[in-house]
Design a protein around this motif. Structure first.
Motif, PDB file in Angstrom:
ATOM      1  N   LEU A 141       0.818  -1.203   0.000  1.00  0.00           N
ATOM      2  CA  LEU A 141       0.000   0.000   0.000  1.00  0.00           C
ATOM      3  C   LEU A 141       0.858   1.261   0.000  1.00  0.00           C
ATOM      4  O   LEU A 141       0.432   2.319   0.469  1.00  0.00           O
ATOM      5  CB  LEU A 141      -0.922  -0.009   1.225  1.00  0.00           C
ATOM      6  N   GLN A 142       2.044   1.139  -0.536  1.00  0.00           N
ATOM      7  CA  GLN A 142       3.013   2.234  -0.488  1.00  0.00           C
ATOM      8  C   GLN A 142       2.480   3.529  -1.087  1.00  0.00           C
ATOM      9  O   GLN A 142       2.733   4.621  -0.569  1.00  0.00           O
ATOM     10  CB  GLN A 142       4.289   1.808  -1.218  1.00  0.00           C
ATOM     11  N   TYR A 143       1.747   3.436  -2.184  1.00  0.00           N
ATOM     12  CA  TYR A 143       1.287   4.639  -2.885  1.00  0.00           C
ATOM     13  C   TYR A 143      -0.153   5.021  -2.555  1.00  0.00           C
ATOM     14  O   TYR A 143      -0.613   6.092  -2.948  1.00  0.00           O
ATOM     15  CB  TYR A 143       1.409   4.428  -4.394  1.00  0.00           C
ATOM     16  N   VAL A 144      -0.856   4.166  -1.858  1.00  0.00           N
ATOM     17  CA  VAL A 144      -2.279   4.405  -1.609  1.00  0.00           C
ATOM     18  C   VAL A 144      -2.447   5.472  -0.525  1.00  0.00           C
ATOM     19  O   VAL A 144      -1.890   5.355   0.568  1.00  0.00           O
ATOM     20  CB  VAL A 144      -2.994   3.109  -1.190  1.00  0.00           C
ATOM     21  N   ARG A 145      -3.214   6.496  -0.829  1.00  0.00           N
ATOM     22  CA  ARG A 145      -3.539   7.540   0.138  1.00  0.00           C
ATOM     23  C   ARG A 145      -4.993   7.458   0.603  1.00  0.00           C
ATOM     24  O   ARG A 145      -5.323   7.941   1.684  1.00  0.00           O
ATOM     25  CB  ARG A 145      -3.292   8.927  -0.479  1.00  0.00           C
ATOM     26  N   LYS A 146      -5.842   6.853  -0.233  1.00  0.00           N
ATOM     27  CA  LYS A 146      -7.260   6.846   0.107  1.00  0.00           C
ATOM     28  C   LYS A 146      -7.930   5.606  -0.468  1.00  0.00           C
ATOM     29  O   LYS A 146      -7.648   5.199  -1.588  1.00  0.00           O
ATOM     30  CB  LYS A 146      -7.945   8.111  -0.433  1.00  0.00           C
ATOM     31  N   ILE A 147      -8.818   4.989   0.315  1.00  0.00           N
ATOM     32  CA  ILE A 147      -9.664   3.890  -0.139  1.00  0.00           C
ATOM     33  C   ILE A 147     -11.103   4.364  -0.002  1.00  0.00           C
ATOM     34  O   ILE A 147     -11.536   4.751   1.088  1.00  0.00           O
ATOM     35  CB  ILE A 147      -9.444   2.618   0.702  1.00  0.00           C
ATOM     36  N   THR A 148     -11.827   4.338  -1.096  1.00  0.00           N
ATOM     37  CA  THR A 148     -13.192   4.853  -1.063  1.00  0.00           C
ATOM     38  C   THR A 148     -14.153   3.944  -1.795  1.00  0.00           C
ATOM     39  O   THR A 148     -13.829   3.382  -2.839  1.00  0.00           O
ATOM     40  CB  THR A 148     -13.250   6.269  -1.684  1.00  0.00           C
ATOM     41  N   SER A 149     -15.328   3.768  -1.200  1.00  0.00           N
ATOM     42  CA  SER A 149     -16.395   2.979  -1.803  1.00  0.00           C
ATOM     43  C   SER A 149     -17.713   3.348  -1.133  1.00  0.00           C
ATOM     44  O   SER A 149     -17.779   3.487   0.089  1.00  0.00           O
ATOM     45  CB  SER A 149     -16.137   1.480  -1.645  1.00  0.00           C
ATOM     46  N   LEU A 150     -18.754   3.487  -1.923  1.00  0.00           N
ATOM     47  CA  LEU A 150     -20.070   3.807  -1.395  1.00  0.00           C
ATOM     48  C   LEU A 150     -20.908   2.562  -1.119  1.00  0.00           C
ATOM     49  O   LEU A 150     -22.017   2.673  -0.587  1.00  0.00           O
ATOM     50  CB  LEU A 150     -20.820   4.723  -2.377  1.00  0.00           C
ATOM     51  N   SER A 151     -20.377   1.381  -1.481  1.00  0.00           N
ATOM     52  CA  SER A 151     -21.166   0.153  -1.347  1.00  0.00           C
ATOM     53  C   SER A 151     -20.570  -0.856  -0.368  1.00  0.00           C
ATOM     54  O   SER A 151     -21.275  -1.754   0.091  1.00  0.00           O
ATOM     55  CB  SER A 151     -21.330  -0.524  -2.720  1.00  0.00           C
ATOM     56  N   LEU A 152     -19.287  -0.754  -0.038  1.00  0.00           N
ATOM     57  CA  LEU A 152     -18.624  -1.749   0.806  1.00  0.00           C
ATOM     58  C   LEU A 152     -19.297  -1.890   2.165  1.00  0.00           C
ATOM     59  O   LEU A 152     -19.611  -0.902   2.828  1.00  0.00           O
ATOM     60  CB  LEU A 152     -17.154  -1.381   1.013  1.00  0.00           C
ATOM     61  N   LYS A 153     -19.466  -3.165   2.587  1.00  0.00           N
ATOM     62  CA  LYS A 153     -19.992  -3.460   3.912  1.00  0.00           C
ATOM     63  C   LYS A 153     -18.974  -4.208   4.779  1.00  0.00           C
ATOM     64  O   LYS A 153     -19.075  -4.195   6.001  1.00  0.00           O
ATOM     65  CB  LYS A 153     -21.284  -4.279   3.801  1.00  0.00           C
ATOM     66  N   CYS A 154     -18.023  -4.870   4.132  1.00  0.00           N
ATOM     67  CA  CYS A 154     -16.989  -5.607   4.864  1.00  0.00           C
ATOM     68  C   CYS A 154     -15.623  -5.296   4.256  1.00  0.00           C
ATOM     69  O   CYS A 154     -15.427  -5.475   3.060  1.00  0.00           O
ATOM     70  CB  CYS A 154     -17.270  -7.111   4.822  1.00  0.00           C
ATOM     71  N   LEU A 155     -14.690  -4.842   5.083  1.00  0.00           N
ATOM     72  CA  LEU A 155     -13.341  -4.512   4.625  1.00  0.00           C
ATOM     73  C   LEU A 155     -12.323  -5.214   5.510  1.00  0.00           C
ATOM     74  O   LEU A 155     -12.350  -5.082   6.733  1.00  0.00           O
ATOM     75  CB  LEU A 155     -13.119  -2.997   4.668  1.00  0.00           C
ATOM     76  N   VAL A 156     -11.429  -5.987   4.873  1.00  0.00           N
ATOM     77  CA  VAL A 156     -10.363  -6.704   5.582  1.00  0.00           C
ATOM     78  C   VAL A 156      -9.033  -6.327   4.953  1.00  0.00           C
ATOM     79  O   VAL A 156      -8.830  -6.520   3.751  1.00  0.00           O
ATOM     80  CB  VAL A 156     -10.568  -8.232   5.502  1.00  0.00           C
ATOM     81  N   ILE A 157      -8.119  -5.780   5.748  1.00  0.00           N
ATOM     82  CA  ILE A 157      -6.769  -5.449   5.287  1.00  0.00           C
ATOM     83  C   ILE A 157      -5.793  -6.071   6.269  1.00  0.00           C
ATOM     84  O   ILE A 157      -5.703  -5.637   7.422  1.00  0.00           O
ATOM     85  CB  ILE A 157      -6.550  -3.930   5.198  1.00  0.00           C
ATOM     86  N   THR A 158      -5.062  -7.104   5.840  1.00  0.00           N
ATOM     87  CA  THR A 158      -4.169  -7.830   6.742  1.00  0.00           C
ATOM     88  C   THR A 158      -2.824  -8.100   6.092  1.00  0.00           C
ATOM     89  O   THR A 158      -2.728  -8.290   4.880  1.00  0.00           O
ATOM     90  CB  THR A 158      -4.793  -9.169   7.174  1.00  0.00           C
ATOM     91  N   SER A 159      -1.784  -8.134   6.923  1.00  0.00           N
ATOM     92  CA  SER A 159      -0.423  -8.522   6.519  1.00  0.00           C
ATOM     93  C   SER A 159       0.085  -7.724   5.329  1.00  0.00           C
ATOM     94  O   SER A 159       0.808  -8.251   4.485  1.00  0.00           O
ATOM     95  CB  SER A 159      -0.376 -10.027   6.207  1.00  0.00           C
ATOM     96  N   CYS A 160      -0.281  -6.451   5.267  1.00  0.00           N
ATOM     97  CA  CYS A 160       0.175  -5.593   4.171  1.00  0.00           C
ATOM     98  C   CYS A 160       1.404  -4.798   4.602  1.00  0.00           C
ATOM     99  O   CYS A 160       1.730  -4.709   5.788  1.00  0.00           O
ATOM    100  CB  CYS A 160      -0.941  -4.646   3.735  1.00  0.00           C
ATOM    101  N   GLU A 161       2.073  -4.197   3.652  1.00  0.00           N
ATOM    102  CA  GLU A 161       3.228  -3.371   3.936  1.00  0.00           C
ATOM    103  C   GLU A 161       3.142  -2.071   3.149  1.00  0.00           C
ATOM    104  O   GLU A 161       2.436  -1.979   2.145  1.00  0.00           O
ATOM    105  CB  GLU A 161       4.530  -4.096   3.601  1.00  0.00           C
TER     106      GLU A 161
END
Length: 287
Positions: A198-218
């Motif tokens: 996720l080095q370059y990611v500044r924003k995560i956006t979604s109007l529909s997401l109900k479940c978000l899992v972010i694990t073991s990332c760098e």
């Protein structure tokens, strides 16, 4: 009954014999079960079953799940390109529900630089193709990485665009844009991001997401925090050692959350430190 003419006798002799199914072969009597079995095989192995018997000849065309896998992209590129053209042309008779694209990690050696880029380009093209097949679930798995392996480079837009996709699972992906905007998938409700960069990611956006899992990332010690803007989120899981504490926007529908972070990364950049303590207001929160 009319007598058999010479022409009629030749036609009968040339005609294929009537299809006879061995009484012990119960699977061949259940075409839906056949297609379900093949859906768990890599696509090239599923297609090879067409030589088993006449009853298996076209079963691979009707699998509702497509698994694209191999040791390298190069060895299956031509086959997969042809296969996807066939499946896209027969969606009315044989729709697809799910697809998984699974390959070994890309080597970082310079000798394979051009082949690596070609492989990434092919996978991104296949992602577009399977999304056009109106699938509801997509899994990308470039796993079992080591320090010498390279992520699959992916752009969220215009790559991830589908009115039908409801579940997306990503492993071993590097997002090349600052904003991971998923509004191109208005039906998407479940997103898993595992072992990604996720080095370059500044924003995560979604109007529909109900479940978000972010694990073991760098994040390669990126200085910025990721802003998460998912107002309809119900379940959240963040479990990472090398990603800064995210900035969470309003989530009025949140019921359950688990957040585990390593404060060492935050301590490196104290000038803009911000934590997720406001989540403690939600009944399902675990920290």
């Amino acid at each position: 009954m009319a007598p058999l003419t010479r022409h009629r006798k030749k036609s009968l002799a040339a005609a294929p014999p009537d299809l006879v199914i061995d009484p012990a072969d119960r699977i061949s009597k259940l075409p839906e079960i056949q297609a379900q079995i093949l859906s768990f095989l890599p696509a090239q192995e599923a297609v090879r079953t067409c030589v088993l018997a006449r009853t298996w000849r076209n079963v691979w065309r009707f699998t509702r799940r497509l698994l694209i896998a191999g040791k390298s992209v190069e060895e299956v590129r031509e086959f997969v390109d042809r296969l996807l053209r066939v499946r896209r042309g027969g969606l009315e008779l044989a729709p697809l529900d799910a697809s998984e694209i699974r390959f070994d990690p890309f080597a970082e050696a310079e000798d394979y630089g051009e082949a690596r880029l070609d492989g990434m380009s092919s996978i991104n093209r296949w992602i577009c193709w399977v999304l056009n097949c109106q699938i509801r679930m997509l899994r990308i798995d470039i796993s079992a990485r080591t320090s010498f392996d390279v992520y699959l480079q992916m752009s969220a837009t215009p790559l991830l665009v589908s009115r039908h996709l409801t579940r997306l699972e990503l492993t071993g992906v590097l997002f090349v844009h600052r904003c991971l905007n998923l509004d191109g998938c208005p039906a998407l409700e479940h997103l898993e991001i595992k072992e990604c960069c996720l080095q370059y990611v500044r924003k995560i956006t979604s109007l529909s997401l109900k479940c978000l899992v972010i694990t073991s990332c760098e994040s390669n010690s990126a200085r910025h925090s990721i802003q998460i803007c998912v107002p309809r989120l119900v379940s959240l899981c963040l479990d990472n050692d090398d990603v800064r504490t995210p900035l969470l926007e309003s989530m009025p529908e949140l019921v359950w959350a688990k957040v585990r972070i390593d404060t060492y990364v935050d301590n490196l950049y104290r000038e803009d430190l911000m934590v997720c303590y406001q989540l403690s207001r939600y009944p399902g929160f675990r920290y």
